[in-house]
Design a protein around this motif. Structure first.
Motif, PDB file in Angstrom:
ATOM      1  N   ARG A  66       0.828  -1.185   0.000  1.00  0.00           N
ATOM      2  CA  ARG A  66       0.000   0.000   0.000  1.00  0.00           C
ATOM      3  C   ARG A  66       0.877   1.255   0.000  1.00  0.00           C
ATOM      4  NH1 ARG A  66      -5.204  -1.662   0.474  1.00  0.00           N
ATOM      5  NH2 ARG A  66      -5.646   0.487  -0.045  1.00  0.00           N
ATOM      6  N   SER A  95      -2.466   1.533  -2.483  1.00  0.00           N
ATOM      7  CA  SER A  95      -2.787   1.077  -3.833  1.00  0.00           C
ATOM      8  C   SER A  95      -3.084   2.316  -4.684  1.00  0.00           C
ATOM      9  CB  SER A  95      -3.999   0.149  -3.789  1.00  0.00           C
ATOM     10  OG  SER A  95      -5.159   0.868  -3.435  1.00  0.00           O
ATOM     11  N   LYS A 147      -9.896   2.554  -7.866  1.00  0.00           N
ATOM     12  CA  LYS A 147      -9.031   2.324  -6.711  1.00  0.00           C
ATOM     13  C   LYS A 147      -8.527   0.897  -6.854  1.00  0.00           C
ATOM     14  CE  LYS A 147      -7.137   3.070  -2.643  1.00  0.00           C
ATOM     15  NZ  LYS A 147      -5.792   3.683  -2.631  1.00  0.00           N
ATOM     16  N   ARG A 148      -7.210   0.755  -7.067  1.00  0.00           N
ATOM     17  CA  ARG A 148      -6.647  -0.515  -7.523  1.00  0.00           C
ATOM     18  C   ARG A 148      -6.345  -1.503  -6.390  1.00  0.00           C
ATOM     19  NH1 ARG A 148      -4.211  -0.767 -12.497  1.00  0.00           N
ATOM     20  NH2 ARG A 148      -4.327  -2.985 -12.048  1.00  0.00           N
ATOM     21  N   GLU A 149      -7.390  -1.977  -5.739  1.00  0.00           N
ATOM     22  CA  GLU A 149      -7.196  -2.988  -4.689  1.00  0.00           C
ATOM     23  C   GLU A 149      -6.742  -4.328  -5.275  1.00  0.00           C
ATOM     24  OE1 GLU A 149      -7.454  -2.491  -1.147  1.00  0.00           O
ATOM     25  OE2 GLU A 149      -7.198  -0.496  -2.013  1.00  0.00           O
ATOM     26  N   LEU A 185      -4.253  -4.667  -6.976  1.00  0.00           N
ATOM     27  CA  LEU A 185      -2.782  -4.694  -6.994  1.00  0.00           C
ATOM     28  C   LEU A 185      -2.165  -5.029  -5.636  1.00  0.00           C
ATOM     29  CD1 LEU A 185      -2.010  -1.681  -9.365  1.00  0.00           C
ATOM     30  CD2 LEU A 185      -1.927  -4.137  -9.865  1.00  0.00           C
ATOM     31  N   ASN A 186      -3.018  -5.182  -4.618  1.00  0.00           N
ATOM     32  CA  ASN A 186      -2.484  -5.595  -3.320  1.00  0.00           C
ATOM     33  C   ASN A 186      -1.879  -6.990  -3.413  1.00  0.00           C
ATOM     34  OD1 ASN A 186      -3.611  -3.324  -2.131  1.00  0.00           O
ATOM     35  ND2 ASN A 186      -5.467  -4.401  -1.507  1.00  0.00           N
ATOM     36  N   HIS A 228      -8.794  -6.751  -2.014  1.00  0.00           N
ATOM     37  CA  HIS A 228      -8.863  -5.925  -0.800  1.00  0.00           C
ATOM     38  C   HIS A 228      -8.843  -6.757   0.469  1.00  0.00           C
ATOM     39  CE1 HIS A 228     -12.912  -7.416  -1.143  1.00  0.00           C
ATOM     40  NE2 HIS A 228     -13.185  -6.970   0.064  1.00  0.00           N
TER      41      HIS A 228
END
Lengths: 405, 278
Positions: free
Chosen positions: A65, A67, A87-89, A91-92, A97
């Motif tokens: 984070r 993100s 919102k690029r969750e 990419l976590n 998320h």
């Protein structure tokens, strides 16, 4: 129905875990002492700067984070209205998320001295996140997953195995998420002394809906800062898919008191709301009590819970978090729904326009952008929570599209 | 106010023995057979009858009772039929206490005031609702007490001395001690551990204590009866129902007899001599 508007939408729940008429602690006596202990442990951890510092470090260096808040330029042009941000969750670390919440809960499990962690999972993303953090913190991990979901989410089952977790296919009931949750609760009742139950969404008995919301709220807090940096002001609308509703609550909660901001939650309409085969608890359900809380549920006239239906395993649940139920009644969140077909179309559109393969869950929210965005002016800032990546869904999408992606 | 439950436990005390509480799922395997089973229970030796209200998501129950609930639901059981079952039983039996046991949602959806009124009028004496801890007493417990029904609470090995007073505060009729941390029909309780646990509860209440979860044999009943006012058997009985069914899941001539047979056998555990608590 006239409901009195509160001064703030962000102060809930009350000390008994109620959001208005929703929430509560509807569990067997065996679990009550544990739930009360968890509530205390969470309050102590929340007030402990060392806990927060440690969590911030893991969020940055392990989860990756913050993100990004990504301007979806081609999708914006395609719809010709609102300026769309993702919102690029996805990419976590672990690809959704879910990890934000699991990190907090596993740190809490460690702090409470519980060596054994159980979890329920639908699409497998929460199971993968739990298996991941249990590996990192050296805890035993058992994941309950409906046998139907084990079949349609094989890549995630393999990931959990690789991470050292035990995956238990649940054969009772409809063999999906609701039954996995029943089985996890049965495990917890049996192994209550040494076991921490890591719930994956903003549902279940108090303090889970509040605690999971708090851990997920980082999504909204980051979005706030990032949007101020990108555009110099707050967004005009927020949109997210809702099964239990943790990704949505995480994005929405920090913005609830900015009443000018439109907030949309998108439920899974499956084969269509009229077909009876859907997972839209708000649109097609009514208040009842299940899995420790009162909320909107899909059920028959005798109070028997009905099976949910959705192409997306992560939304295939006949209930919704109690805080969403409350915010629905107050009119603060507007609930929409998207069918399997609409979600599939959004999957293809997003993959090809933005080079992002989204999970089927956020595709439900993407599908509604197609209706909302064109009607908005070009300076309208719309944020979609892209809650997970779609690798896990490729096989089932291909199957639904007749073998062709 | 004295209920049938109070009267029955007073009678048992006079007889100097513990009682046998039997659990059966309403509508399992079908409404007619289920009524015949319930009617056969007192004669076979049941002192108190618990009738399960089937629910799709019984999160504290093991496989045997889950399956019994599904059999009943598949045969068309609903709350109205469960209340009809009690009404039909009461035509011939005015003395045996009936306790409805289950989960809150079907009652909540039936409507709490309507449910309490109908339950009282058909002859229900008490309620055990698994997912209503004392923290949620406003929902059903307090209205039930007001309506003249007993509200029987589960106490468990995790209910410590600090919590017991809260659990016992609005409990009436009897206290149901869940002898294991676990789901119904799981591991058998260890009588040696149950004794002290029941004694601990008795330090906090004068109510009779019934012990249950995992009890299958007359021998177990006898061992547990030594330290409690009653012993509860459930999963073993619904398993006998299941084993008596034909290949299509329908009741056979054996069904009622098989359940009554096991109850008679279990009853020897509370009736073979004076073994009630001192």
């Amino acid at each position: 129905m006239t409901v009195q508007q509160p001064n703030s939408f962000r102060t809930g729940p009350d000390e008994r875990g109620h959001f208005g008429n929703y929430g509560g602690r509807f569990v067997a006596e065996t679990l009550m002492p544990n739930i009360l202990a968890l509530e205390q442990a969470y309050a102590a951890a929340k007030a402990d700067p060392a806990f927060q510092r440690e969590m911030d470090g893991h969020l940055k260096n392990y989860v990756g984070r913050p993100s990004p808040l990504y301007f979806a330029e081609r999708m914006t042009a395609h719809f010709g209205g609102a300026k769309i941000y993702f919102k690029r969750e996805d990419l976590n670390h672990t690809g959704a998320h879910k990890v934000n919440n699991v990190l907090g809960q596993i740190m809490l499990a460690k702090r409470m001295g519980k060596p054994r962690v159980i979890a329920e999972t639908g699409a497998g993303m929460h199971g993968v996140a739990t298996a991941t953090l249990c590996a990192k913190f050296g805890l035993d991990c058992i994941v309950y997953m409906g046998a139907v979901d084990v079949g349609r989410q094989q890549p995630n089952v393999q990931r959990m195995h690789a991470l050292g977790a035990k995956v238990v296919p649940v054969e009772s009931g409809a063999r999906t998420l609701k039954d996995a949750m029943n089985e996890a609760l049965r495990d917890w009742v049996t192994n209550v002394a040494d076991t921490f139950y890591c719930i994956g969404t903003v549902a279940g008995p108090h303090p889970y809906p509040m605690m999971v919301r708090d851990f997920q709220s980082i999504i909204g807090f980051e979005t706030r800062e990032q949007m101020l940096e990108a555009e110099g002001r707050l967004p005009d609308s927020l949109i997210a898919c809702i099964g239990g509703g943790s990704n949505a609550m995480g994005l929405f909660h920090p913005f609830l008191d900015e009443r000018q901001i439109e907030i949309y939650g998108v439920e899974a309409a499956g084969h269509g709301l009229k077909s009876g085969k859907h997972a839209a608890s708000i649109a097609g359900g009514r208040p009842g009590v299940l899995h420790g809380n009162r909320t909107y549920l899909l059920m028959n006239s005798d109070g028997q819970i009905e099976e949910a239906h959705s192409i997306s395993a992560g939304l295939d649940y006949p209930g919704i978090g109690p805080e969403h139920a409350w915010l629905n009644d107050l009119g603060r969140i507007k609930f929409l729904s998207a069918t399997d077909k609409e979600a599939l179309a959004a999957f293809q559109l997003c993959s090809r326009l933005e080079g992002i393969i989204p999970a089927l869950e956020p595709c439900h929210a993407l599908a509604k952008i197609a209706q909302l965005a064109p009607k908005k002016p070009k300076d309208h800032l719309m944020v979609l929570n892209l809650s997970g990546r779609g690798d896990k869904d490729l096989a089932s999408v291909a199957e639904h599209l007749g073998g062709k992606l | 106010m004295t209920t049938r439950i109070d009267t029955r436990f007073a009678d048992l005390k006079r007889e100097g023995r513990a009682g046998l509480v039997t659990f059966i799922m309403a509508g399992d395997p079908d409404p007619k057979t289920s009524l015949a089973i319930v009617k056969a229970l007192p004669k076979a030796g049941a002192d108190v009858i618990e009738i399960g209200m089937p629910f799709t998501d019984p999160m504290a129950d093991g496989p045997a009772i889950q399956a019994a609930g599904l059999r009943a639901l598949n045969a068309g059981q609903d709350m109205k039929k469960t209340l009809d079952l009690v009404r039909a039983f009461r035509k011939d039996d005015a003395a045996t206490p009936i306790v409805l046991m289950g989960y809150y949602n079907p009652i909540y959806i039936y409507g709490v005031p309507r449910f309490l009124k109908d339950a009282k009028s058909v002859g229900v004496d008490g309620l055990i609702i698994v997912d209503l801890p004392p923290e949620e007493d406003d929902e059903l417990c307090l209205p039930a007490l007001k309506a003249g029904l007993n509200f029987i609470r589960l106490a468990t090995p995790t209910t410590d001395d600090k919590r017991l007073p809260a659990v016992l505060a609005n409990t009436s009729g009897f206290v149901y001690y869940v002898s294991i941390t676990g789901i119904t029909g799981a591991a058998a309780p260890d009588a040696a551990k149950v004794g002290p646990a029941v004694a601990r509860i008795k330090r906090h209440t004068k109510l009779p204590v019934a012990v249950g979860f995992g009890v299958r044999t007359a021998q177990q009943v006898r061992a547990l009866a030594a330290g409690a006012e009653a012993v509860v058997v459930g999963s073993a009985l619904v398993s006998v129902v299941k084993d008596s069914l034909d290949k299509t899941g329908k009741a056979t001539a054996k069904t009622v007899k098989a359940v009554a047979g096991l109850v008679s056998e279990l009853a020897t555990g509370v009736r073979g001599g004076k073994r009630g608590p001192k």
